[in-house]
Design a protein around this motif. Sequence first.
Motif, PDB file in Angstrom:
ATOM      1  N   ASP A 163       0.558  -1.463  -0.119  1.00  0.00           N
ATOM      2  CA  ASP A 163      -0.071  -0.024   0.189  1.00  0.00           C
ATOM      3  C   ASP A 163       1.032   1.190   0.077  1.00  0.00           C
ATOM      4  OD1 ASP A 163       0.781   0.391   2.933  1.00  0.00           O
ATOM      5  OD2 ASP A 163      -0.910   0.294   3.186  1.00  0.00           O
ATOM      6  N   VAL A 165       1.005   5.811  -0.565  1.00  0.00           N
ATOM      7  CA  VAL A 165       0.956   6.140  -1.599  1.00  0.00           C
ATOM      8  C   VAL A 165       1.983   6.622  -2.556  1.00  0.00           C
ATOM      9  CG1 VAL A 165       0.339   9.716  -2.015  1.00  0.00           C
ATOM     10  CG2 VAL A 165      -0.314   8.314   0.160  1.00  0.00           C
ATOM     11  N   SER A 166       1.562   6.664  -3.642  1.00  0.00           N
ATOM     12  CA  SER A 166       1.775   6.398  -4.967  1.00  0.00           C
ATOM     13  C   SER A 166       2.509   8.477  -4.821  1.00  0.00           C
ATOM     14  CB  SER A 166       0.954   6.852  -6.258  1.00  0.00           C
ATOM     15  OG  SER A 166       0.289   5.110  -6.396  1.00  0.00           O
ATOM     16  N   LYS A 167       3.720   7.714  -5.688  1.00  0.00           N
ATOM     17  CA  LYS A 167       4.294   9.364  -6.136  1.00  0.00           C
ATOM     18  C   LYS A 167       4.289  10.805  -7.119  1.00  0.00           C
ATOM     19  CE  LYS A 167       9.331   6.743  -4.956  1.00  0.00           C
ATOM     20  NZ  LYS A 167      10.689   6.556  -5.132  1.00  0.00           N
ATOM     21  N   LYS A 169       0.987  11.462  -9.458  1.00  0.00           N
ATOM     22  CA  LYS A 169      -0.621  11.986  -8.927  1.00  0.00           C
ATOM     23  C   LYS A 169      -1.158  11.563 -10.216  1.00  0.00           C
ATOM     24  CE  LYS A 169      -1.186  15.889  -6.544  1.00  0.00           C
ATOM     25  NZ  LYS A 169      -1.546  17.639  -6.959  1.00  0.00           N
ATOM     26  N   THR A 172      -1.995   5.305 -10.148  1.00  0.00           N
ATOM     27  CA  THR A 172      -3.465   4.692  -8.668  1.00  0.00           C
ATOM     28  C   THR A 172      -2.731   5.030  -7.877  1.00  0.00           C
ATOM     29  OG1 THR A 172      -4.212   3.362 -10.543  1.00  0.00           O
ATOM     30  CG2 THR A 172      -5.189   2.934  -8.158  1.00  0.00           C
ATOM     31  N   ASP A 173      -3.505   5.343  -6.978  1.00  0.00           N
ATOM     32  CA  ASP A 173      -3.164   5.098  -4.602  1.00  0.00           C
ATOM     33  C   ASP A 173      -3.295   3.683  -4.170  1.00  0.00           C
ATOM     34  OD1 ASP A 173      -2.113   7.437  -4.633  1.00  0.00           O
ATOM     35  OD2 ASP A 173      -3.415   8.912  -4.062  1.00  0.00           O
ATOM     36  N   GLU A 175      -5.172   0.648  -1.803  1.00  0.00           N
ATOM     37  CA  GLU A 175      -5.631   0.808  -0.494  1.00  0.00           C
ATOM     38  C   GLU A 175      -4.711   0.455   0.290  1.00  0.00           C
ATOM     39  OE1 GLU A 175      -9.122  -2.076  -0.267  1.00  0.00           O
ATOM     40  OE2 GLU A 175     -10.065  -0.379  -1.424  1.00  0.00           O
TER      41      GLU A 175
END
Length: 352
Positions: A163, A165-167, A169, A172-173, A175
């Motif tokens: 899981d 947060v993606s670097k 935008k 896809t982040d 879950e």
Amino acid sequence: MKTLITATLFSLLPFSLLSVPDDLPINKIQVIGSHNSYKRAIEPALFHLFQKKDSVSASKIDYEHISLTDQLDMGLLNLEIDVYSDEKGGRYAHPKGLEWVKGQTPFDPQGQMLKPGFKVFHIVDLDFRSNCLTLKDGLQQLKAWSDAHPDHKPIFITIEPKDGVSKSKELTDPEPFTAKTFDALDKEFKEYLGEQNIITPDVVRGKYTTLNDAVRHGKWPSLKSAKGKFLFLLDAKDHKRDLYIAGHPSLKGRMLFANAEPGTPEAAMMIRNDPNDGTIPVLVKQGYIIRTRSDADTQQARLNDYRDFEAAQKSGAQIITTDYYLKSTHFKSDYVVSFAGANRYFRLNPLF
């Protein structure tokens, strides 16, 4: 005198020829298995696009694996599976990589990614092709293979919950994993593999107060009693590991072992990726089962460098993972990891 002569002759035998008795505890063996075992190759056009943007990172993921069951057929006794939570379904069904390069082969023709449940792949939007797109499918493959080979040696499997947060935008982040997510994860193991086919922390702890106490007293099951079974290790630290342990002292009721710190109540199986880590032999002698790596990021294979594999063997780590139980088909290299002798992926542990 007879005993002394027998012991002397035994000590002179090549290590690879020594047989492994059925009554030996499973912490006194050493096995070889694969890393990111589910991973298929990134399609060439998408890989070349990524390579132009970041050649160093691209080189690190330039490998692939045969199917899980083909690996088990070869005799590998360790697998690694990355899992992403997807409670509602569809979160990873349309990887951005398919938009970046048009005309690629469909990666999910049966629509498995649209259904709720844990998904299995390497990197969101980029390295998304897998020999088991869902954990359900992967466990069902393992169950079918195990049922067809009921006397197989115990198989160790690392589960990494992915899981964060993606670097960017653009990506896809994943879950986030929660306590509820981990309960759902355990449920999948019970439902699709069967608790009776898993050596759980409860089995090892037995009547001891803590799991750590049990393993420090050598209470791992024997090879004979572990036939046809699986052990799972959660590859997580800090917050996610703590979430999995919370409410389950000594991992009571849990399906997976945790990568817990030595001496803590939940300590039994641990990950030490650096085979040169001097604590590995100490931990093994104390009764813990350790997983380490013989190679990483394709580096050793590209250089035909066996030093880390040799260190892994000598360390006594019971589980050694590699991306190269077969030669690379992505670049020229003779690098292949296996033990000497007939049992290429299973042997007595050199520390015992």
